[in-house]
Design a protein around this motif. Structure first.
Motif, PDB file in Angstrom:
ATOM      1  N   PRO A  12      50.334 -26.530  31.110  1.00  0.00           N
ATOM      2  CA  PRO A  12      49.946 -27.005  32.423  1.00  0.00           C
ATOM      3  C   PRO A  12      50.454 -26.608  33.690  1.00  0.00           C
ATOM      4  CG  PRO A  12      51.380 -28.761  31.351  1.00  0.00           C
ATOM      5  CD  PRO A  12      51.253 -27.715  30.380  1.00  0.00           C
ATOM      6  N   SER A  80      45.626 -21.048  30.857  1.00  0.00           N
ATOM      7  CA  SER A  80      46.111 -22.305  31.422  1.00  0.00           C
ATOM      8  C   SER A  80      45.991 -23.140  30.182  1.00  0.00           C
ATOM      9  CB  SER A  80      46.070 -22.713  32.549  1.00  0.00           C
ATOM     10  OG  SER A  80      44.813 -23.542  32.354  1.00  0.00           O
ATOM     11  N   ASP A  82      45.853 -24.913  26.873  1.00  0.00           N
ATOM     12  CA  ASP A  82      45.761 -24.259  25.596  1.00  0.00           C
ATOM     13  C   ASP A  82      44.810 -23.298  25.446  1.00  0.00           C
ATOM     14  OD1 ASP A  82      46.386 -24.760  22.278  1.00  0.00           O
ATOM     15  OD2 ASP A  82      44.194 -24.443  22.517  1.00  0.00           O
ATOM     16  N   VAL A  85      41.109 -24.637  24.331  1.00  0.00           N
ATOM     17  CA  VAL A  85      40.545 -25.694  25.073  1.00  0.00           C
ATOM     18  C   VAL A  85      39.654 -25.126  26.177  1.00  0.00           C
ATOM     19  CG1 VAL A  85      40.814 -28.286  25.997  1.00  0.00           C
ATOM     20  CG2 VAL A  85      42.137 -27.338  24.056  1.00  0.00           C
ATOM     21  N   THR A 114      47.775 -28.651  26.460  1.00  0.00           N
ATOM     22  CA  THR A 114      46.527 -28.847  27.360  1.00  0.00           C
ATOM     23  C   THR A 114      46.666 -29.780  28.175  1.00  0.00           C
ATOM     24  OG1 THR A 114      44.187 -28.689  26.766  1.00  0.00           O
ATOM     25  CG2 THR A 114      45.527 -30.280  25.515  1.00  0.00           C
ATOM     26  N   ALA A 115      45.906 -29.674  29.284  1.00  0.00           N
ATOM     27  CA  ALA A 115      46.120 -30.514  30.519  1.00  0.00           C
ATOM     28  C   ALA A 115      46.173 -31.928  30.295  1.00  0.00           C
ATOM     29  CB  ALA A 115      45.009 -30.205  31.569  1.00  0.00           C
ATOM     30  N   TYR A 163      37.400 -32.318  31.782  1.00  0.00           N
ATOM     31  CA  TYR A 163      37.981 -31.081  32.529  1.00  0.00           C
ATOM     32  C   TYR A 163      36.960 -30.725  33.431  1.00  0.00           C
ATOM     33  CZ  TYR A 163      41.885 -30.739  28.901  1.00  0.00           C
ATOM     34  OH  TYR A 163      42.793 -31.070  28.084  1.00  0.00           O
ATOM     35  N   ASN A 164      37.526 -29.851  34.516  1.00  0.00           N
ATOM     36  CA  ASN A 164      36.611 -29.274  35.462  1.00  0.00           C
ATOM     37  C   ASN A 164      35.759 -30.196  36.182  1.00  0.00           C
ATOM     38  OD1 ASN A 164      37.406 -26.477  35.043  1.00  0.00           O
ATOM     39  ND2 ASN A 164      36.168 -26.672  33.078  1.00  0.00           N
ATOM     40  N   ALA A 194      44.730 -37.313  37.374  1.00  0.00           N
ATOM     41  CA  ALA A 194      45.925 -36.789  37.239  1.00  0.00           C
ATOM     42  C   ALA A 194      45.850 -35.345  37.764  1.00  0.00           C
ATOM     43  CB  ALA A 194      46.348 -36.600  35.747  1.00  0.00           C
ATOM     44  N   ALA A 196      47.351 -31.686  39.007  1.00  0.00           N
ATOM     45  CA  ALA A 196      48.331 -30.506  39.091  1.00  0.00           C
ATOM     46  C   ALA A 196      49.781 -31.279  38.192  1.00  0.00           C
ATOM     47  CB  ALA A 196      48.840 -30.514  40.525  1.00  0.00           C
ATOM     48  N   VAL A 197      49.226 -31.443  37.082  1.00  0.00           N
ATOM     49  CA  VAL A 197      50.311 -32.258  36.296  1.00  0.00           C
ATOM     50  C   VAL A 197      51.245 -31.187  35.747  1.00  0.00           C
ATOM     51  CG1 VAL A 197      50.563 -32.960  33.909  1.00  0.00           C
ATOM     52  CG2 VAL A 197      48.565 -33.663  35.339  1.00  0.00           C
ATOM     53  N   MET A 219      39.391 -29.607  41.174  1.00  0.00           N
ATOM     54  CA  MET A 219      39.137 -28.662  39.916  1.00  0.00           C
ATOM     55  C   MET A 219      40.829 -28.653  39.532  1.00  0.00           C
ATOM     56  SD  MET A 219      36.524 -27.779  38.773  1.00  0.00           S
ATOM     57  CE  MET A 219      36.667 -26.358  38.086  1.00  0.00           C
ATOM     58  N   ARG A 220      41.782 -29.193  40.258  1.00  0.00           N
ATOM     59  CA  ARG A 220      43.078 -28.944  39.664  1.00  0.00           C
ATOM     60  C   ARG A 220      43.305 -30.514  39.086  1.00  0.00           C
ATOM     61  NH1 ARG A 220      47.861 -27.049  43.046  1.00  0.00           N
ATOM     62  NH2 ARG A 220      48.685 -26.773  40.968  1.00  0.00           N
ATOM     63  N   THR A 221      42.255 -31.316  38.688  1.00  0.00           N
ATOM     64  CA  THR A 221      42.521 -32.670  38.461  1.00  0.00           C
ATOM     65  C   THR A 221      41.770 -32.846  36.847  1.00  0.00           C
ATOM     66  OG1 THR A 221      42.118 -33.655  40.667  1.00  0.00           O
ATOM     67  CG2 THR A 221      41.936 -35.188  38.900  1.00  0.00           C
ATOM     68  N   VAL A 222      42.504 -33.578  35.833  1.00  0.00           N
ATOM     69  CA  VAL A 222      42.107 -33.763  34.471  1.00  0.00           C
ATOM     70  C   VAL A 222      42.082 -35.496  34.694  1.00  0.00           C
ATOM     71  CG1 VAL A 222      44.223 -34.103  33.443  1.00  0.00           C
ATOM     72  CG2 VAL A 222      41.871 -33.584  32.110  1.00  0.00           C
TER      73      VAL A 222
HETATM   74  N1  SAH Z   1      42.608 -24.363  28.695  1.00  0.00           N
HETATM   75  C1  SAH Z   1      42.901 -25.299  29.979  1.00  0.00           C
HETATM   76  C2  SAH Z   1      41.782 -26.185  30.511  1.00  0.00           C
HETATM   77  C3  SAH Z   1      40.911 -24.766  31.389  1.00  0.00           C
HETATM   78  S1  SAH Z   1      39.635 -25.701  32.022  1.00  0.00           S
HETATM   79  C4  SAH Z   1      44.086 -26.482  29.227  1.00  0.00           C
HETATM   80  O1  SAH Z   1      44.026 -26.402  27.941  1.00  0.00           O
HETATM   81  O2  SAH Z   1      44.344 -27.380  29.858  1.00  0.00           O
HETATM   82  C5  SAH Z   1      40.545 -26.002  33.797  1.00  0.00           C
HETATM   83  C6  SAH Z   1      40.551 -27.394  33.925  1.00  0.00           C
HETATM   84  O3  SAH Z   1      41.649 -28.008  33.175  1.00  0.00           O
HETATM   85  C7  SAH Z   1      40.837 -27.799  35.531  1.00  0.00           C
HETATM   86  O4  SAH Z   1      39.644 -27.813  36.148  1.00  0.00           O
HETATM   87  C8  SAH Z   1      41.388 -29.271  35.222  1.00  0.00           C
HETATM   88  O5  SAH Z   1      40.356 -30.237  34.744  1.00  0.00           O
HETATM   89  C9  SAH Z   1      42.328 -29.046  34.010  1.00  0.00           C
HETATM   90  N2  SAH Z   1      43.703 -28.671  34.333  1.00  0.00           N
HETATM   91  C10 SAH Z   1      44.191 -27.457  33.863  1.00  0.00           C
HETATM   92  N3  SAH Z   1      45.595 -27.505  34.335  1.00  0.00           N
HETATM   93  C11 SAH Z   1      45.684 -28.960  34.874  1.00  0.00           C
HETATM   94  C12 SAH Z   1      46.888 -29.634  35.617  1.00  0.00           C
HETATM   95  N4  SAH Z   1      47.980 -28.901  35.583  1.00  0.00           N
HETATM   96  N5  SAH Z   1      46.783 -30.898  36.052  1.00  0.00           N
HETATM   97  C13 SAH Z   1      45.637 -31.588  35.846  1.00  0.00           C
HETATM   98  N6  SAH Z   1      44.333 -30.647  35.229  1.00  0.00           N
HETATM   99  C14 SAH Z   1      44.797 -29.490  34.777  1.00  0.00           C
END
Ligand code: SAH
Length: 244
Positions: A12, A80, A82, A85, A114-115, A163-164, A194, A196-197, A219-222
């Motif tokens: 992440p 980024s 996994d 995913v 993964t995030a 995600y996204n 969450a 920019a974890v 877009m940086r939030t899960v």
């Molecule tokens: N393959 C990546 C996901 C790619 S899709 C994984 O397994 O994490 C991109 C989305 O992942 C972002 O829009 C967000 O929802 C999430 N994401 C990726 N890094 C993140 C982080 N550090 N903190 C929070 N959400 C994150």
């Protein structure tokens, strides 16, 4: 030199969350291929060529990586989190279809954190019982399918990771998501944002669905929605391991 291809997850964001086998693959690489911000995480060194490319060209990027591996390069495709995913691993396998020479290459997928798992750990244990994981981008599937999956997952009382969740090109989607979830789960359900974890900008926010606003996600939030039993304890959010 025999070429090979490793499809790796960088985790992440935190360096400490990159697995040792991914670090080893990157140390051996002659070429690193991926989306610009992910390739930017790789340190330049002699003998390594970085190939950053724009988003939405996943299949071209995968073909380019396979072509270089066929020419004898040691290629690493980075994602980024996994790589399996919502990321590059499926794109590489899609590119392999109907390409027998490339199918004969040594290819490995190296997992990453993964995030949603990094976010769940930061929050406590909101995914401690059964859950669903849904990509809210409608770039690659119709909105009607996303909405159907949201309703069915809610009906099954699954916790959910999204995600996204929200981007400039899809300003309405997350608002609609919250409406569907409120109608199915009620206003009191816990939902966590969450952002920019594992990076210095990490921000965690847990509210009820009634309090949730679209601007809480980008877009940086899960986003993690609890099931009907998800609760707070101290500063944490957790879902009990039992149900029913
Ligand atoms: N393959 C990546 C996901 C790619 S899709 C994984 O397994 O994490 C991109 C989305 O992942 C972002 O829009 C967000 O929802 C999430 N994401 C990726 N890094 C993140 C982080 N550090 N903190 C929070 N959400 C994150």
């Amino acid at each position: 030199m025999t070429g090979r291809l490793d499809i790796v997850g960088l985790g992440p964001g935190a360096e400490a969350m990159v697995t040792p086998e991914v670090t080893a693959a990157l140390e051996q690489a002659t070429d690193v291929v991926g989306y610009i911000p992910y390739v930017a995480r790789i340190a330049a060194r002699p003998g390594l060529t970085l190939h950053p490319s724009d988003n939405r060209v996943e299949l071209d990027r995968a073909r380019h990586a396979l072509e270089m591996a066929l020419q004898g390069q040691r290629v690493v495709v980075v994602s980024s989190g996994d790589p399996g995913v919502f990321a590059m691993a499926s794109a590489v396998f899609e590119a392999l279809e109907g390409w027998p020479e490339a199918q004969a290459l040594p290819i490995s997928v190296l997992p990453g954190i993964t995030a949603m798992l990094a976010a769940a750990a930061a929050l406590g244990a909101p995914l401690g019982h059964d859950f669903a994981c849904i990509n809210l981008s409608d770039n690659l599937k119709p909105w009607a399918l996303i909405e159907r999956r949201l309703r069915l997952a809610a009906e099954a009382d699954l916790a959910m990771a999204f995600y996204n969740p929200r981007s400039a090109s899809r300003p309405q989607g997350f608002e609609k998501t919250l409406e569907v979830l409120r109608a199915s789960c009620g206003d009191n359900r816990l939902i966590s944002f969450a952002r920019a974890v594992s990076t210095p900008e990490q921000a965690l926010l847990t509210v009820t669905l009634g309090e949730a606003r679209p601007e809480m996600a980008d877009m940086r939030t899960v986003v993690i929605l609890g099931n009907s039993a998800t609760r707070r304890v101290g500063n944490f959010v957790y879902t009990p391991r039992f149900a029913g």
